[in-house]
Write a protein that holds these residues in place. Structure first.
Motif, PDB file in Angstrom:
ATOM      1  N   ARG A  64       0.829  -1.206   0.000  1.00  0.00           N
ATOM      2  CA  ARG A  64       0.000   0.000   0.000  1.00  0.00           C
ATOM      3  C   ARG A  64       0.865   1.260   0.000  1.00  0.00           C
ATOM      4  O   ARG A  64       0.591   2.226  -0.716  1.00  0.00           O
ATOM      5  CB  ARG A  64      -0.922   0.000   1.216  1.00  0.00           C
ATOM      6  CG  ARG A  64      -1.938   1.152   1.211  1.00  0.00           C
ATOM      7  CD  ARG A  64      -2.741   1.233   2.503  1.00  0.00           C
ATOM      8  NE  ARG A  64      -3.460  -0.004   2.763  1.00  0.00           N
ATOM      9  CZ  ARG A  64      -3.231  -0.824   3.770  1.00  0.00           C
ATOM     10  NH1 ARG A  64      -2.261  -0.544   4.639  1.00  0.00           N
ATOM     11  NH2 ARG A  64      -3.957  -1.897   3.946  1.00  0.00           N
ATOM     12  N   MET A  65       1.929   1.242   0.795  1.00  0.00           N
ATOM     13  CA  MET A  65       2.813   2.399   0.881  1.00  0.00           C
ATOM     14  C   MET A  65       3.506   2.671  -0.450  1.00  0.00           C
ATOM     15  O   MET A  65       3.568   3.816  -0.916  1.00  0.00           O
ATOM     16  CB  MET A  65       3.844   2.180   1.994  1.00  0.00           C
ATOM     17  CG  MET A  65       4.837   3.322   2.185  1.00  0.00           C
ATOM     18  SD  MET A  65       6.354   3.110   1.157  1.00  0.00           S
ATOM     19  CE  MET A  65       7.072   1.673   1.961  1.00  0.00           C
ATOM     20  N   GLU A  68       1.113   3.961  -3.092  1.00  0.00           N
ATOM     21  CA  GLU A  68       0.835   5.383  -2.850  1.00  0.00           C
ATOM     22  C   GLU A  68       1.963   6.250  -3.416  1.00  0.00           C
ATOM     23  O   GLU A  68       1.713   7.257  -4.087  1.00  0.00           O
ATOM     24  CB  GLU A  68       0.680   5.632  -1.345  1.00  0.00           C
ATOM     25  CG  GLU A  68       0.327   7.052  -0.969  1.00  0.00           C
ATOM     26  CD  GLU A  68      -1.108   7.407  -1.298  1.00  0.00           C
ATOM     27  OE1 GLU A  68      -1.344   8.570  -1.679  1.00  0.00           O
ATOM     28  OE2 GLU A  68      -1.981   6.530  -1.173  1.00  0.00           O
ATOM     29  N   LYS A  69       3.193   5.845  -3.180  1.00  0.00           N
ATOM     30  CA  LYS A  69       4.347   6.608  -3.652  1.00  0.00           C
ATOM     31  C   LYS A  69       4.448   6.637  -5.180  1.00  0.00           C
ATOM     32  O   LYS A  69       4.907   7.610  -5.759  1.00  0.00           O
ATOM     33  CB  LYS A  69       5.653   6.022  -3.072  1.00  0.00           C
ATOM     34  CG  LYS A  69       5.954   6.454  -1.654  1.00  0.00           C
ATOM     35  CD  LYS A  69       7.355   5.999  -1.265  1.00  0.00           C
ATOM     36  CE  LYS A  69       7.749   6.546   0.096  1.00  0.00           C
ATOM     37  NZ  LYS A  69       9.137   6.168   0.447  1.00  0.00           N
ATOM     38  N   PHE A  71       1.960   6.450  -7.331  1.00  0.00           N
ATOM     39  CA  PHE A  71       0.693   6.814  -7.978  1.00  0.00           C
ATOM     40  C   PHE A  71       0.897   7.736  -9.178  1.00  0.00           C
ATOM     41  O   PHE A  71       0.393   7.478 -10.279  1.00  0.00           O
ATOM     42  CB  PHE A  71      -0.253   7.471  -6.961  1.00  0.00           C
ATOM     43  CG  PHE A  71      -1.464   8.110  -7.579  1.00  0.00           C
ATOM     44  CD1 PHE A  71      -2.336   7.371  -8.367  1.00  0.00           C
ATOM     45  CD2 PHE A  71      -1.731   9.457  -7.387  1.00  0.00           C
ATOM     46  CE1 PHE A  71      -3.455   7.962  -8.944  1.00  0.00           C
ATOM     47  CE2 PHE A  71      -2.844  10.057  -7.962  1.00  0.00           C
ATOM     48  CZ  PHE A  71      -3.712   9.310  -8.738  1.00  0.00           C
ATOM     49  N   GLU A 100      -6.993  -2.302  -3.586  1.00  0.00           N
ATOM     50  CA  GLU A 100      -6.160  -1.327  -4.284  1.00  0.00           C
ATOM     51  C   GLU A 100      -6.952  -0.545  -5.331  1.00  0.00           C
ATOM     52  O   GLU A 100      -6.647   0.625  -5.594  1.00  0.00           O
ATOM     53  CB  GLU A 100      -4.960  -2.017  -4.928  1.00  0.00           C
ATOM     54  CG  GLU A 100      -3.789  -1.094  -5.192  1.00  0.00           C
ATOM     55  CD  GLU A 100      -3.377  -0.263  -3.983  1.00  0.00           C
ATOM     56  OE1 GLU A 100      -3.320   0.974  -4.097  1.00  0.00           O
ATOM     57  OE2 GLU A 100      -3.132  -0.848  -2.914  1.00  0.00           O
ATOM     58  N   ALA A 103      -8.480   2.101  -3.335  1.00  0.00           N
ATOM     59  CA  ALA A 103      -7.487   3.108  -2.964  1.00  0.00           C
ATOM     60  C   ALA A 103      -7.128   3.997  -4.154  1.00  0.00           C
ATOM     61  O   ALA A 103      -7.020   5.227  -4.019  1.00  0.00           O
ATOM     62  CB  ALA A 103      -6.233   2.425  -2.412  1.00  0.00           C
ATOM     63  N   GLU A 104      -6.950   3.397  -5.333  1.00  0.00           N
ATOM     64  CA  GLU A 104      -6.568   4.161  -6.520  1.00  0.00           C
ATOM     65  C   GLU A 104      -7.696   5.114  -6.948  1.00  0.00           C
ATOM     66  O   GLU A 104      -7.442   6.260  -7.336  1.00  0.00           O
ATOM     67  CB  GLU A 104      -6.227   3.214  -7.669  1.00  0.00           C
ATOM     68  CG  GLU A 104      -5.521   3.880  -8.830  1.00  0.00           C
ATOM     69  CD  GLU A 104      -4.009   4.002  -8.646  1.00  0.00           C
ATOM     70  OE1 GLU A 104      -3.320   4.253  -9.649  1.00  0.00           O
ATOM     71  OE2 GLU A 104      -3.524   3.828  -7.505  1.00  0.00           O
ATOM     72  N   ARG A 107      -7.563   8.047  -4.758  1.00  0.00           N
ATOM     73  CA  ARG A 107      -6.448   8.927  -5.117  1.00  0.00           C
ATOM     74  C   ARG A 107      -6.827   9.826  -6.297  1.00  0.00           C
ATOM     75  O   ARG A 107      -6.437  10.990  -6.363  1.00  0.00           O
ATOM     76  CB  ARG A 107      -5.213   8.099  -5.484  1.00  0.00           C
ATOM     77  CG  ARG A 107      -4.602   7.305  -4.332  1.00  0.00           C
ATOM     78  CD  ARG A 107      -3.404   6.495  -4.798  1.00  0.00           C
ATOM     79  NE  ARG A 107      -3.000   5.530  -3.781  1.00  0.00           N
ATOM     80  CZ  ARG A 107      -2.984   4.213  -3.949  1.00  0.00           C
ATOM     81  NH1 ARG A 107      -3.314   3.694  -5.126  1.00  0.00           N
ATOM     82  NH2 ARG A 107      -2.627   3.407  -2.974  1.00  0.00           N
ATOM     83  N   THR A 110     -10.618  11.570  -4.912  1.00  0.00           N
ATOM     84  CA  THR A 110     -10.728  11.910  -3.481  1.00  0.00           C
ATOM     85  C   THR A 110     -12.032  11.383  -2.869  1.00  0.00           C
ATOM     86  O   THR A 110     -12.393  11.785  -1.760  1.00  0.00           O
ATOM     87  CB  THR A 110     -10.625  13.441  -3.213  1.00  0.00           C
ATOM     88  OG1 THR A 110     -11.829  14.095  -3.661  1.00  0.00           O
ATOM     89  CG2 THR A 110      -9.407  14.038  -3.893  1.00  0.00           C
TER      90      THR A 110
END
Length: 283
Positions: A64-65, A68-69, A71, A100, A103-104, A107, A110
């Motif tokens: 996940r980290m 995120e980085k 993206f 994911e 999460a995407e 991103r 929002t």
């Protein structure tokens, strides 16, 4: 601006107006800049590390980290290069699972995907059902058949699936283009149909009346997701993947996806087609 600049155009297609990239569906982070201190080299290194990380057990936090980085790096690739789904899946296998995708999507917009999609569908269900009941003619008869399982089964997942299929019919689109059902024994037919499907949800049953044995999503003839619990969740994930992969809505379901986006999810709900606006007014 960098993607649309003349020197960044594909070689041989140097028209300034060629292939303009722009937000179309309320993407807040359509193509964001890299994080401070990151470069193509450092982010590509993280991408390669992710290929190994996804194979390790109990490694979700690390994945996940790093997702995120990376993206912005991944988003730039999607928007600029429009890769084939198979190639992109090989490069970013961690992206193609439910958590994911959620999460995407957040991103990019929002906004939460799964929880909002299902809750808003539930909020609108009663009003949609009343509209369906008032519809006459051939569409009204089709809607009666689509909604029949709700009278025999009060399961919430069954109700959501019927509402989604009914929405397709109400908008004069074929729900079979959204959800395709197969009998488990007909393996050859399932494989052939999946290979011919550009965008859709597949459902495998033991027979026509039984509950699904498997459910998933097909994009460009590939099984992207499998083992989903119900059709409403599959529809939410399919909707999210169209954002995540920057794909156009399929022409045969363009009104259904427009309503899901602008009426259900309330993303860019101010500019609607005539058909979507009529539905919104009636609701």
């Amino acid at each position: 601006m960098k993607i649309n600049s003349l020197k960044d155009k594909t070689k041989g297609k140097l028209s300034p107006a060629f292939g303009i990239k722009k937000t179309r569906r309320s993407e807040v982070n359509y193509c964001p800049p890299y994080l401070t201190g990151e470069s193509d080299v450092s982010l590509e290194k993280l991408r390669v590390e992710l290929l190994l990380d996804v194979k390790k057990r109990n490694n979700r936090d690390v994945v996940r980290m790093k997702m995120e980085k990376t993206f912005a790096f991944r988003r730039y690739e999607v928007v600029r290069d429009t890769p084939m789904i198979q190639d992109f899946q090989e490069r970013w296998p961690a992206l193609f699972e439910v958590n994911e995708i959620n999460a995407e999507f957040k991103r990019i917009t929002t906004m939460p995907l799964q929880s909002r999609f299902l809750s808003q569908l539930d909020v609108l269900s009663d009003k949609l059902l009343k509209l369906f009941e008032k519809r006459g003619g051939q569409i009204g008869k089709r809607l009666e058949r689509i909604l029949a399982p709700m009278t025999q089964d009060d399961d919430v997942d069954t109700g959501r699936e019927c509402v989604l299929k009914g929405l397709c019919v109400y908008l004069n689109e074929d729900p079979a283009n959204l959800v395709r059902e197969f009998v488990a024994e007909d393996v050859a037919a399932i494989k052939e149909s999946i290979e011919d499907t550009m965008v859709g949800i597949f459902v495998v049953k033991h027979d026509a009346t039984s509950r699904p044995e498997d459910m998933g999503i097909v994009l460009e003839g590939l099984q992207i997701l499998q083992g989903l619990d119900n059709a409403a969740l599959a529809a939410a994930m399919l909707f999210g993947l169209l954002y995540v992969l920057n794909l156009n809505y399929p022409p045969e379901l363009k009104h259904t996806f427009e309503v899901l986006q602008k009426v259900v999810m309330e993303l860019d709900g101010t500019t609607l087609s005539k058909k979507a606006q009529v539905l919104k007014n009636r609701l």
